[in-house]
Design a protein around this motif. Structure first.
Motif, short mmCIF file in Angstrom:
data_model
loop_
_atom_site.label_atom_id
_atom_site.label_comp_id
_atom_site.label_asym_id
_atom_site.label_seq_id
_atom_site.Cartn_x
_atom_site.Cartn_y
_atom_site.Cartn_z
N PHE A 142 -46.94 -23.53 5.45
CA PHE A 142 -48.01 -23.18 4.35
C PHE A 142 -48.08 -24.46 3.41
CE2 PHE A 142 -49.10 -21.67 0.14
CZ PHE A 142 -50.42 -20.95 0.54
N ASP A 143 -49.05 -25.06 3.11
CA ASP A 143 -49.44 -25.97 2.17
C ASP A 143 -50.52 -25.72 1.61
OD1 ASP A 143 -50.44 -28.57 1.41
OD2 ASP A 143 -48.57 -29.44 1.88
N LEU A 144 -50.70 -25.59 0.37
CA LEU A 144 -51.79 -24.87 -0.20
C LEU A 144 -52.86 -25.89 -0.29
CD1 LEU A 144 -53.18 -22.54 -1.99
CD2 LEU A 144 -52.34 -23.42 -3.95
N PRO A 145 -52.95 -27.25 -0.76
CA PRO A 145 -53.86 -28.24 -0.70
C PRO A 145 -54.41 -28.52 0.70
CG PRO A 145 -51.96 -28.95 -1.83
CD PRO A 145 -51.59 -27.63 -1.44
N TRP A 146 -53.40 -28.42 1.66
CA TRP A 146 -54.13 -28.69 3.00
C TRP A 146 -54.74 -27.40 3.61
CZ3 TRP A 146 -55.29 -32.26 6.14
CH2 TRP A 146 -54.82 -33.64 5.81
N LEU A 147 -54.36 -26.33 3.04
CA LEU A 147 -55.17 -24.93 3.25
C LEU A 147 -56.70 -25.13 2.99
CD1 LEU A 147 -55.15 -22.08 4.46
CD2 LEU A 147 -54.27 -21.39 2.22
N GLY A 148 -56.66 -25.48 1.62
CA GLY A 148 -57.84 -25.60 0.92
C GLY A 148 -58.95 -26.69 1.75
N ALA A 149 -58.34 -27.93 1.93
CA ALA A 149 -59.26 -28.73 2.71
C ALA A 149 -59.68 -28.39 3.82
CB ALA A 149 -58.38 -30.13 2.98
N THR A 150 -58.42 -27.52 4.83
CA THR A 150 -58.99 -26.92 6.05
C THR A 150 -60.01 -26.15 5.88
OG1 THR A 150 -56.69 -27.22 6.67
CG2 THR A 150 -57.92 -25.69 7.97
N VAL A 151 -60.11 -25.03 5.05
CA VAL A 151 -61.17 -23.67 4.80
C VAL A 151 -62.25 -24.43 4.77
CG1 VAL A 151 -61.69 -22.04 3.51
CG2 VAL A 151 -59.32 -22.15 4.53
N GLY A 183 -56.77 -30.39 9.73
CA GLY A 183 -55.98 -29.38 8.55
C GLY A 183 -55.34 -28.23 9.56
N LEU A 184 -55.92 -27.90 10.49
CA LEU A 184 -55.21 -26.86 11.30
C LEU A 184 -53.86 -27.21 11.77
CD1 LEU A 184 -58.14 -24.97 13.03
CD2 LEU A 184 -56.67 -23.87 11.22
N TRP A 185 -53.82 -28.47 12.43
CA TRP A 185 -52.78 -29.30 12.95
C TRP A 185 -51.63 -29.42 12.01
CZ3 TRP A 185 -50.50 -33.96 12.19
CH2 TRP A 185 -49.68 -34.51 13.20
N VAL A 186 -52.22 -29.89 10.69
CA VAL A 186 -51.19 -30.15 9.81
C VAL A 186 -50.44 -28.74 9.30
CG1 VAL A 186 -50.70 -30.84 7.26
CG2 VAL A 186 -52.14 -32.15 8.76
N SER A 193 -65.64 -31.16 10.48
CA SER A 193 -65.26 -30.80 11.99
C SER A 193 -63.86 -31.29 11.90
CB SER A 193 -65.92 -31.07 13.11
OG SER A 193 -67.15 -30.52 12.95
N ILE A 194 -63.63 -32.79 11.80
CA ILE A 194 -62.48 -33.25 11.81
C ILE A 194 -61.46 -32.74 10.73
CG2 ILE A 194 -61.13 -35.54 11.52
CD1 ILE A 194 -63.84 -37.04 12.73
N THR A 195 -62.12 -32.54 9.66
CA THR A 195 -61.07 -32.01 8.56
C THR A 195 -60.60 -30.74 8.67
OG1 THR A 195 -62.52 -33.33 6.74
CG2 THR A 195 -61.11 -31.24 6.27
#
Length: 284
Positions: free
Chosen positions: A32-41, A23-26, A17-19
């Motif tokens: 757009f940031d592909l690694p953060w998008l992956g971690a968020t999803v 991630g949405l906040w970042v 949940s924290i991730t």
């Protein structure tokens, strides 16, 4: 081991949940940031699975949840790929690796029991005698169910969406079960107040009983010491719970069927219980 599992599930849901929200906040701050998008999803998928169980509960799933597992793994791979970039942002990679490894642990370790063989719950043997309490604290003997077929469902408690949905399925099959002369006995170690809530919710003439201190579960070898997910004690549940189990007996108390799943997400369909009862009635 059960205590470790208890801590694992709560920790995994919390970190997932924290991730997702971090991630949405970042992404909102950086774009757009592909690694953060992956971690968020990956985080939202992991946490979302458990949220969905309460919003759209089911009584069973597939063993490995392949579509969701593949989706989560693909998203996590994008997050982990940040370690391969010149910037080497460790946060999305660490988050993603935790989510992925935790998910695999949930599928292949947490959900499964080492073994469920029983020398007591064997088809053809008489069900041992035991005593339970109803939600009004009245002692009920198992012998009181002799004289007609009985279906005993040992469930973990109202906190378990798989269990409450399984109870709902049985309630929906009430007329068929009644036509077969079967008594339905629902047993949980949860507090009597929670059992009263469940009984009031479905309003069917089932026997909603309480296994105080898990005494009967221990006698039958189906108890799960420290099996409650950490944190639910604040809602009044005891840390010891029961392994999901279904037993069907004939009018003499002989066991006709015993389901002891080795994965708490794999539970039989109500049609299986009806089949057993119909076959017993035809033979009788």
């Amino acid at each position: 081991m059960n205590r470790l599992k208890s801590l694992f599930l709560t920790s995994y849901i919390t970190v997932a949940s924290i991730t997702g929200f971090h991630g949405l906040w970042v992404l909102a701050a950086r774009g757009f940031d592909l690694p953060w998008l992956g971690a968020t999803v990956a985080g939202l998928a992991g946490a979302g699975f458990f949220a969905q169980l309460f919003l759209l509960p089911v009584a069973r799933t597939s063993a490995n949840l392949v579509p969701l597992s593949a989706f989560l793994a693909s998203a996590a791979a994008l997050g982990i790929s940040s370690w391969l970039t010149p910037e080497a942002d460790w946060q999305p990679a660490a988050y993603s690796l935790f989510i992925l490894l935790g998910w695999l642990a949930y599928i292949f370790w947490y959900s499964r029991y080492s073994h469920r063989e029983s020398e007591i719950l064997v088809v053809g043997k008489p069900l041992v005698s035991f005593r339970l309490k109803n939600a009004q604290d009245v002692v009920i003997s198992s012998e009181s169910f002799l004289g007609s077929p009985a279906l005993f469902l040992f469930y973990r408690g109202n906190w378990c969406p798989f269990c409450t949905t399984q109870v709902k399925e049985l309630a929906e099959q009430y007329r068929e079960l009644d036509a077969l002369g079967a008594q339905v006995v629902l047993v949980s170690p949860q507090p009597p107040g929670q059992t009263r809530k469940l009984a009031a919710k479905y309003e069917v003439p089932f026997h909603f009983l309480v296994d105080e201190d898990n005494q009967v579960a221990r006698r039958l070898g189906i108890d799960a010491a420290k099996g409650l997910p950490a944190g639910l004690e604040v809602l009044g549940y005891d840390s010891d719970t029961v392994l999901p189990t279904v037993i069907i007996t004939d009018e003499k108390g002989t066991i006709l069927y015993a389901d002891l799943p080795t994965n708490y997400r794999l539970r039989p369909e109500p049609s299986e219980f009806l089949r057993v009862l119909r076959e017993a009635k035809a033979v009788g």
